[in-house]
Design a protein around this motif. Structure first.
Motif, PDB file in Angstrom:
ATOM      1  N   VAL A  25      34.670  35.748  48.576  1.00 21.84           N
ATOM      2  CA  VAL A  25      33.312  36.807  48.743  1.00 21.84           C
ATOM      3  C   VAL A  25      33.881  38.108  49.181  1.00 21.84           C
ATOM      4  O   VAL A  25      33.439  39.199  48.811  1.00 21.84           O
ATOM      5  N   LEU A  26      34.979  38.105  50.043  1.00 17.20           N
ATOM      6  CA  LEU A  26      35.515  39.219  50.634  1.00 17.20           C
ATOM      7  C   LEU A  26      36.260  40.101  49.530  1.00 17.20           C
ATOM      8  O   LEU A  26      36.477  41.285  49.588  1.00 17.20           O
ATOM      9  N   ALA A  27      36.847  39.420  48.469  1.00  9.91           N
ATOM     10  CA  ALA A  27      37.375  40.149  47.332  1.00  9.91           C
ATOM     11  C   ALA A  27      36.291  40.941  46.695  1.00  9.91           C
ATOM     12  O   ALA A  27      36.709  41.946  46.160  1.00  9.91           O
ATOM     13  N   ILE A  28      35.171  40.513  46.530  1.00  3.66           N
ATOM     14  CA  ILE A  28      33.903  41.111  46.012  1.00  3.66           C
ATOM     15  C   ILE A  28      33.215  42.276  46.886  1.00  3.66           C
ATOM     16  O   ILE A  28      33.139  43.311  46.441  1.00  3.66           O
ATOM     17  N   PHE A  29      33.206  42.100  48.074  1.00  2.00           N
ATOM     18  CA  PHE A  29      32.524  42.781  49.173  1.00  2.00           C
ATOM     19  C   PHE A  29      33.316  42.746  50.418  1.00  2.00           C
ATOM     20  O   PHE A  29      33.213  41.973  51.293  1.00  2.00           O
ATOM     21  N   PRO A  30      34.344  43.674  50.484  1.00  2.00           N
ATOM     22  CA  PRO A  30      35.171  43.542  51.429  1.00  2.00           C
ATOM     23  C   PRO A  30      34.620  43.955  52.975  1.00  2.00           C
ATOM     24  O   PRO A  30      35.304  43.592  54.058  1.00  2.00           O
ATOM     25  N   ASP A  31      33.593  44.545  52.708  1.00  2.00           N
ATOM     26  CA  ASP A  31      32.806  44.754  54.176  1.00  2.00           C
ATOM     27  C   ASP A  31      31.919  43.833  54.675  1.00  2.00           C
ATOM     28  O   ASP A  31      31.047  44.063  55.784  1.00  2.00           O
ATOM     29  N   GLY A  41      20.209  49.010  46.340  1.00  3.45           N
ATOM     30  CA  GLY A  41      21.461  49.655  46.436  1.00  3.45           C
ATOM     31  C   GLY A  41      22.722  48.969  46.108  1.00  3.45           C
ATOM     32  O   GLY A  41      23.798  49.685  46.462  1.00  3.45           O
ATOM     33  N   VAL A  42      22.581  47.957  45.631  1.00  4.16           N
ATOM     34  CA  VAL A  42      23.948  47.125  45.424  1.00  4.16           C
ATOM     35  C   VAL A  42      23.820  47.011  43.990  1.00  4.16           C
ATOM     36  O   VAL A  42      23.095  46.728  43.052  1.00  4.16           O
ATOM     37  N   ALA A  43      25.286  47.178  43.364  1.00  8.02           N
ATOM     38  CA  ALA A  43      25.469  46.803  41.880  1.00  8.02           C
ATOM     39  C   ALA A  43      25.317  45.604  41.502  1.00  8.02           C
ATOM     40  O   ALA A  43      25.536  44.643  42.371  1.00  8.02           O
ATOM     41  N   ALA A  65      26.642  43.553  39.118  1.00  4.85           N
ATOM     42  CA  ALA A  65      27.665  42.538  38.856  1.00  4.85           C
ATOM     43  C   ALA A  65      28.212  42.195  40.234  1.00  4.85           C
ATOM     44  O   ALA A  65      28.599  40.667  39.830  1.00  4.85           O
ATOM     45  N   PRO A  66      28.596  42.794  41.135  1.00  2.00           N
ATOM     46  CA  PRO A  66      29.081  42.171  42.130  1.00  2.00           C
ATOM     47  C   PRO A  66      28.125  41.062  43.110  1.00  2.00           C
ATOM     48  O   PRO A  66      28.627  40.038  43.326  1.00  2.00           O
ATOM     49  N   VAL A  67      26.947  41.392  43.071  1.00  3.85           N
ATOM     50  CA  VAL A  67      26.069  40.583  43.489  1.00  3.85           C
ATOM     51  C   VAL A  67      25.948  39.136  42.693  1.00  3.85           C
ATOM     52  O   VAL A  67      25.957  37.830  43.210  1.00  3.85           O
ATOM     53  N   ARG A  68      26.280  39.096  41.370  1.00  2.00           N
ATOM     54  CA  ARG A  68      26.036  38.017  40.749  1.00  2.00           C
ATOM     55  C   ARG A  68      27.372  37.317  40.920  1.00  2.00           C
ATOM     56  O   ARG A  68      27.489  35.838  40.912  1.00  2.00           O
ATOM     57  N   GLN A  69      28.921  37.893  41.179  1.00  2.00           N
ATOM     58  CA  GLN A  69      29.761  37.312  41.387  1.00  2.00           C
ATOM     59  C   GLN A  69      29.781  36.546  42.811  1.00  2.00           C
ATOM     60  O   GLN A  69      30.335  35.401  42.734  1.00  2.00           O
ATOM     61  N   SER A  70      28.954  37.132  43.623  1.00  2.83           N
ATOM     62  CA  SER A  70      29.021  36.477  45.112  1.00  2.83           C
ATOM     63  C   SER A  70      28.149  35.258  44.933  1.00  2.83           C
ATOM     64  O   SER A  70      28.337  34.443  45.721  1.00  2.83           O
ATOM     65  N   GLN A  71      27.041  35.478  44.113  1.00  6.01           N
ATOM     66  CA  GLN A  71      26.046  34.358  44.028  1.00  6.01           C
ATOM     67  C   GLN A  71      26.665  32.971  43.407  1.00  6.01           C
ATOM     68  O   GLN A  71      26.403  32.022  43.776  1.00  6.01           O
ATOM     69  N   GLU A  72      27.570  33.375  42.407  1.00 11.80           N
ATOM     70  CA  GLU A  72      28.556  32.273  41.978  1.00 11.80           C
ATOM     71  C   GLU A  72      29.201  31.711  42.996  1.00 11.80           C
ATOM     72  O   GLU A  72      29.338  30.402  42.901  1.00 11.80           O
ATOM     73  N   VAL A  73      29.936  32.227  43.675  1.00 16.41           N
ATOM     74  CA  VAL A  73      30.845  31.613  45.059  1.00 16.41           C
ATOM     75  C   VAL A  73      29.782  30.836  45.917  1.00 16.41           C
ATOM     76  O   VAL A  73      30.158  29.485  46.037  1.00 16.41           O
ATOM     77  N   TYR A  74      28.700  31.157  46.329  1.00  9.72           N
ATOM     78  CA  TYR A  74      27.683  30.373  46.882  1.00  9.72           C
ATOM     79  C   TYR A  74      27.005  29.278  46.219  1.00  9.72           C
ATOM     80  O   TYR A  74      26.680  28.258  46.825  1.00  9.72           O
ATOM     81  N   ARG A  75      26.883  29.035  44.916  1.00 14.74           N
ATOM     82  CA  ARG A  75      26.549  28.258  44.028  1.00 14.74           C
ATOM     83  C   ARG A  75      27.498  27.024  44.194  1.00 14.74           C
ATOM     84  O   ARG A  75      27.017  25.706  44.118  1.00 14.74           O
ATOM     85  N   SER A  76      28.602  27.073  44.723  1.00 13.06           N
ATOM     86  CA  SER A  76      29.660  26.040  44.941  1.00 13.06           C
ATOM     87  C   SER A  76      29.522  25.694  46.523  1.00 13.06           C
ATOM     88  O   SER A  76      30.122  24.823  46.637  1.00 13.06           O
ATOM     89  N   SER A  77      28.654  26.254  47.345  1.00  6.68           N
ATOM     90  CA  SER A  77      28.831  25.974  48.772  1.00  6.68           C
ATOM     91  C   SER A  77      27.615  24.838  48.856  1.00  6.68           C
ATOM     92  O   SER A  77      26.798  24.578  48.087  1.00  6.68           O
ATOM     93  N   THR A  78      26.960  25.007  50.320  1.00  5.88           N
ATOM     94  CA  THR A  78      25.925  23.976  50.762  1.00  5.88           C
ATOM     95  C   THR A  78      24.716  24.687  50.438  1.00  5.88           C
ATOM     96  O   THR A  78      23.631  23.949  50.706  1.00  5.88           O
ATOM     97  N   ALA A  79      24.596  25.905  49.990  1.00 11.83           N
ATOM     98  CA  ALA A  79      23.404  26.612  49.646  1.00 11.83           C
ATOM     99  C   ALA A  79      23.674  27.920  48.924  1.00 11.83           C
ATOM    100  O   ALA A  79      24.461  28.555  49.092  1.00 11.83           O
TER     101      ALA A  79
END
Length: 261
Positions: A38-44, A189-191, A193-207
């Motif tokens: 997630v940090l690689a996608i959204f460093p902040d 206000g968020v692009a 593509a990165p939103v989709r990428q972060s959602q993909e990370v969370y799909r492998s988590s507990t929620a």
């Protein structure tokens, strides 16, 4: 710790990932690995997590110091570390709720010596069961005002679970003068593509994670009067002048009160 309370260190846990963003140490390698994606996608993200935590603290201080609230139901609390409700509101009754047995087991260990604090294993998607849980029922007096906290929670509730209806059921179980605190991730206000990428990370988590627009988030406050300044970016909600400028936030936050008349 046995049975369902056994820690599964093979699946990223959203509570432990959040703890990692805050700089905590209640997390495992699998959580850190997912968080780093997630940090690689959204460093902040760590700055946004701290902004969210400071919003929670300011909201709780407002509720105790100005609104006179002495009871808090913190749903989806995860791990009560890094400046959580019982530290901001000493002497108040606090119940932390989570549906993750791992987070609940760890939370109970962290607060076991605090008589004003209880931890319930319950699911937001079953509001009646949540309110009937003895850790909630026996610790809070729902005939008196209570603040329901849903901080960084409802973006983990998909639309088909009807989050608005859930919030309304909990609202109707409280008396006038009770409050609702919500912070929620947004797409505004968020692009895309990165939103989709972060959602993909969370799909492998507990929620999974479900960002929403300001209009969608505002609907969650139906039946409440919003406290000034309303539903705003987290850093804009009653900022502490001595705290310096807040980081740009990818979320909205607000506090509502059930009107007495």
């Amino acid at each position: 710790m046995t049975g369902n309370d056994r820690i599964d260190s093979n699946i990223p846990n959203v509570a432990r990932m959040y703890d990692y963003y805050l700089g905590g140490y209640h997390n495992f390698a699998v959580d850190r690995e997912a968080a780093e994606k997630v940090l690689a996608i959204f460093p902040d993200t760590p700055a946004a997590a701290h902004t969210n935590r400071r919003f929670l603290q300011r909201a709780v201080r407002y509720l105790t110091e100005e609104a006179g609230v002495r009871q808090f139901l913190d749903i989806g609390a995860g791990l009560p570390t890094q400046g959580n409700v019982h530290e901001v509101a000493p002497g108040c009754k606090v119940v932390y709720v989570d549906n993750d047995p791992v987070a609940v087991a760890q939370a109970r260990t962290l607060v076991e010596d605090l008589p004003d604090v209880s931890v319930a294993l319950a699911d937001l998607r079953d509001p009646d069961g949540l309110l009937a849980d003895p850790h909630v029922r026996d610790h809070l007096d729902l005939t008196e005002p209570v603040a329901i906290l849903m901080v960084s929670l409802l973006h983990f509730v998909p639309d088909d679970a009807k989050p608005g209806r859930i919030v309304a059921q909990l609202r109707d179980a409280t008396v006038p003068g009770s409050h609702l605190v919500v912070s929620h991730l947004t797409l505004d206000g968020v692009a895309e593509a990165p939103v989709r990428q972060s959602q993909e990370v969370y799909r492998s988590s507990t929620a999974p994670i479900v960002p929403r627009t300001r209009t969608d988030i505002l609907r969650l406050f139906e039946g409440y009067d919003l406290v000034e300044p309303g539903l705003v970016r987290l850093g804009e909600w009653r900022p502490d002048p001595a705290g310096g400028p807040e980081a740009v936030s990818h979320g909205y936050g607000g506090v509502g009160v059930r009107p007495k008349f």
